[in-house]
Design an enzyme around this catalytic site. Structure first.
Site, PDB file in Angstrom:
ATOM      1  N   GLN A  31      -2.161  -2.568  16.510  1.00 53.66           N
ATOM      2  CA  GLN A  31      -1.497  -1.434  15.867  1.00 53.66           C
ATOM      3  C   GLN A  31      -2.008  -0.103  16.392  1.00 53.66           C
ATOM      4  OE1 GLN A  31      -2.469  -2.581  11.870  1.00 53.66           O
ATOM      5  NE2 GLN A  31      -4.610  -2.894  12.423  1.00 53.66           N
ATOM      6  N   HIS A  62      -8.914   0.996  -4.438  1.00 57.95           N
ATOM      7  CA  HIS A  62      -9.982   0.016  -4.183  1.00 57.95           C
ATOM      8  C   HIS A  62     -10.596  -0.507  -5.484  1.00 57.95           C
ATOM      9  CE1 HIS A  62     -10.052   1.932  -0.017  1.00 57.95           C
ATOM     10  NE2 HIS A  62      -9.628   0.696   0.122  1.00 57.95           N
ATOM     11  N   ASP A  86     -11.368  -1.071   6.535  1.00 54.68           N
ATOM     12  CA  ASP A  86     -11.984   0.237   6.266  1.00 54.68           C
ATOM     13  C   ASP A  86     -13.256   0.099   5.443  1.00 54.68           C
ATOM     14  OD1 ASP A  86     -11.036   0.442   3.289  1.00 54.68           O
ATOM     15  OD2 ASP A  86      -9.235  -0.040   4.420  1.00 54.68           O
ATOM     16  N   ASP A 137      -7.441 -13.844  11.865  1.00 48.70           N
ATOM     17  CA  ASP A 137      -6.346 -13.852  10.896  1.00 48.70           C
ATOM     18  C   ASP A 137      -6.836 -14.519   9.605  1.00 48.70           C
ATOM     19  OD1 ASP A 137      -4.032 -14.339   9.421  1.00 48.70           O
ATOM     20  OD2 ASP A 137      -2.836 -14.815  11.195  1.00 48.70           O
ATOM     21  N   ASP A 154      -6.454  -7.411   0.954  1.00 45.27           N
ATOM     22  CA  ASP A 154      -6.297  -5.960   1.093  1.00 45.27           C
ATOM     23  C   ASP A 154      -5.638  -5.713   2.445  1.00 45.27           C
ATOM     24  OD1 ASP A 154      -6.520  -3.223   1.093  1.00 45.27           O
ATOM     25  OD2 ASP A 154      -8.701  -3.199   1.339  1.00 45.27           O
ATOM     26  N   SER A 155      -4.383  -6.120   2.541  1.00 46.62           N
ATOM     27  CA  SER A 155      -3.724  -6.114   3.853  1.00 46.62           C
ATOM     28  C   SER A 155      -2.772  -4.933   3.978  1.00 46.62           C
ATOM     29  CB  SER A 155      -2.927  -7.407   4.023  1.00 46.62           C
ATOM     30  OG  SER A 155      -1.858  -7.405   3.117  1.00 46.62           O
TER      31      SER A 155
HETATM   32  N1  SAM Z   1      -5.079  -0.323   1.348  1.00 48.83           N
HETATM   33  C1  SAM Z   1      -4.270  -0.467   2.438  1.00 48.83           C
HETATM   34  C2  SAM Z   1      -2.799  -0.338   2.203  1.00 48.83           C
HETATM   35  O1  SAM Z   1      -2.199  -1.156   1.517  1.00 48.83           O
HETATM   36  O2  SAM Z   1      -2.248   0.615   2.704  1.00 48.83           O
HETATM   37  C3  SAM Z   1      -4.672  -1.604   3.277  1.00 48.83           C
HETATM   38  C4  SAM Z   1      -5.878  -1.179   4.030  1.00 48.83           C
HETATM   39  S1  SAM Z   1      -6.612  -2.183   5.191  1.00 48.83           S
HETATM   40  C5  SAM Z   1      -6.880  -0.996   6.464  1.00 48.83           C
HETATM   41  C6  SAM Z   1      -5.355  -3.275   5.828  1.00 48.83           C
HETATM   42  C7  SAM Z   1      -5.889  -4.132   6.952  1.00 48.83           C
HETATM   43  O3  SAM Z   1      -5.277  -5.422   6.914  1.00 48.83           O
HETATM   44  C8  SAM Z   1      -5.608  -3.611   8.349  1.00 48.83           C
HETATM   45  O4  SAM Z   1      -6.794  -3.129   8.915  1.00 48.83           O
HETATM   46  C9  SAM Z   1      -5.023  -4.800   9.109  1.00 48.83           C
HETATM   47  O5  SAM Z   1      -5.534  -4.902  10.423  1.00 48.83           O
HETATM   48  C10 SAM Z   1      -5.440  -5.951   8.212  1.00 48.83           C
HETATM   49  N2  SAM Z   1      -4.611  -7.169   8.327  1.00 48.83           N
HETATM   50  C11 SAM Z   1      -3.249  -7.264   8.365  1.00 48.83           C
HETATM   51  N3  SAM Z   1      -2.861  -8.548   8.477  1.00 48.83           N
HETATM   52  C12 SAM Z   1      -4.003  -9.295   8.502  1.00 48.83           C
HETATM   53  C13 SAM Z   1      -4.265 -10.696   8.592  1.00 48.83           C
HETATM   54  N4  SAM Z   1      -3.265 -11.572   8.708  1.00 48.83           N
HETATM   55  N5  SAM Z   1      -5.565 -11.117   8.575  1.00 48.83           N
HETATM   56  C14 SAM Z   1      -6.583 -10.234   8.485  1.00 48.83           C
HETATM   57  N6  SAM Z   1      -6.393  -8.886   8.392  1.00 48.83           N
HETATM   58  C15 SAM Z   1      -5.130  -8.420   8.396  1.00 48.83           C
END
Ligand code: SAM
Length: 277
Positions: A31, A62, A86, A137, A154-155
């Site tokens: 991304q 959070h 984060d 993943d 928290d994705s």
């Molecule tokens: N609070 C946030 C929101 O809803 O806007 C989410 C924050 S956090 C930065 C989301 C993270 O999920 C991203 O850094 C992304 O890379 C990660 N992510 C997305 N899909 C994922 C997966 N299948 N496994 C692990 N991490 C994942």
């Protein structure tokens, strides 16, 4: 004045932020990452031009994502945070002294690196010795682990690489990795803008968990604002905390815990699609 226009594909409202200063702009294998400073919101993280957090209001999200499940379980020792690179959710998890091991499973290492450098208010606890970081993943990681007390997802939004984190198969794998009184929680988008998806997550979870519920909280920076969280539990009713509140939260306490669950009649009317907007 420089501005940043959010490009959230499923939102009918596009937010525009004033920008004082761009601190980081780059691209990972997964991304685009952007960190900027805003006069109103402090430091802001955007992924693929979608706001993930702002310094001003990140703790609402959070704390709400973390503490309902973490206080429903009386003594969670083993916790997984999926996504959350984060560090904000992990910071909240570690406020619970019962936690012995906390896995952060983030697909994109760059999010962790950039957060460590530019967002210390959320990332500062990632070096706690209880934390083990895995860059993979989350849907794969949970197939390989057992005896987890709480799983927190928290994705990013339920599109793209995070889509698998909302499937029935994923929920079954979560169920199997949990201890006999374990809990699972995720955000499930806005009740105002994404009501159908919120309902779908509830219905899919009900196929897997004996106890399923929804709670919500207002979050200014997420489109639709009336933000929902879906919780699945094997044993405990998530409406009732089973331990005293941790001390150092800004919003969460036992009254908030009771208050965030919707009145039962309204909840049923929304789930049965008797009320729409
Ligand atoms: N609070 C946030 C929101 O809803 O806007 C989410 C924050 S956090 C930065 C989301 C993270 O999920 C991203 O850094 C992304 O890379 C990660 N992510 C997305 N899909 C994922 C997966 N299948 N496994 C692990 N991490 C994942």
């Amino acid at each position: 004045m420089i501005t940043f226009k959010e490009n959230e594909p499923y939102s009918p409202i596009k937010y525009v932020y004033e920008v004082d200063n761009i601190l980081y702009k780059g691209k990972s294998q997964f991304q685009e990452l952007l960190v900027f400073e805003s006069p109103d919101f402090g430091r802001v993280l955007a992924l693929d031009n979608i706001i993930q957090l702002t310094e001003r209001d990140e703790f609402f999200y959070h704390e709400m994502l973390t503490h309902i499940a973490m206080h429903t379980h009386p003594n969670a020792e083993r916790v997984i945070v999926i996504g959350g690179g984060d560090g904000g959710t992990m910071r909240e998890v570690l406020k619970h002294d019962s936690v012995k091991k906390a896995y952060l499973v983030e697909i994109d290492k760059k999010v962790v690196d950039v957060s460590r450098e530019f967002l210390p208010f959320v990332s500062s606890k990632l070096d706690d010795p209880r934390v083990e970081i895995h860059y993979e993943d989350g849907a794969e990681f949970i197939k390989k682990i057992k005896d987890i007390d709480v799983v927190i997802v928290d994705s990013t939004d339920a599109i793209g690489m995070a889509r698998a984190l909302y499937s029935e198969e994923f929920f079954k794998n979560i169920y199997n990795c949990l201890s006999e009184d374990g809990l699972y929680v995720t955000h499930s988008e806005s009740l105002l803008f994404h009501r159908e998806m919120t309902i779908e997550v509830q219905n899919t979870l009900k196929k897997v968990f004996p106890i399923v519920n929804l709670y919500s909280f207002a979050i200014a920076t997420y489109p639709g604002n009336w933000w929902s969280f879906a919780i699945g539990s094997k044993k405990y009713d998530p409406r009732t905390p089973n331990k005293p509140p941790v001390k150092n939260t800004k919003i969460y306490d036992e009254e908030v815990h009771a208050w965030v669950f919707l009145p039962k009649k309204l909840f049923n009317r929304i789930m049965n699609k008797e009320v729409k907007w």
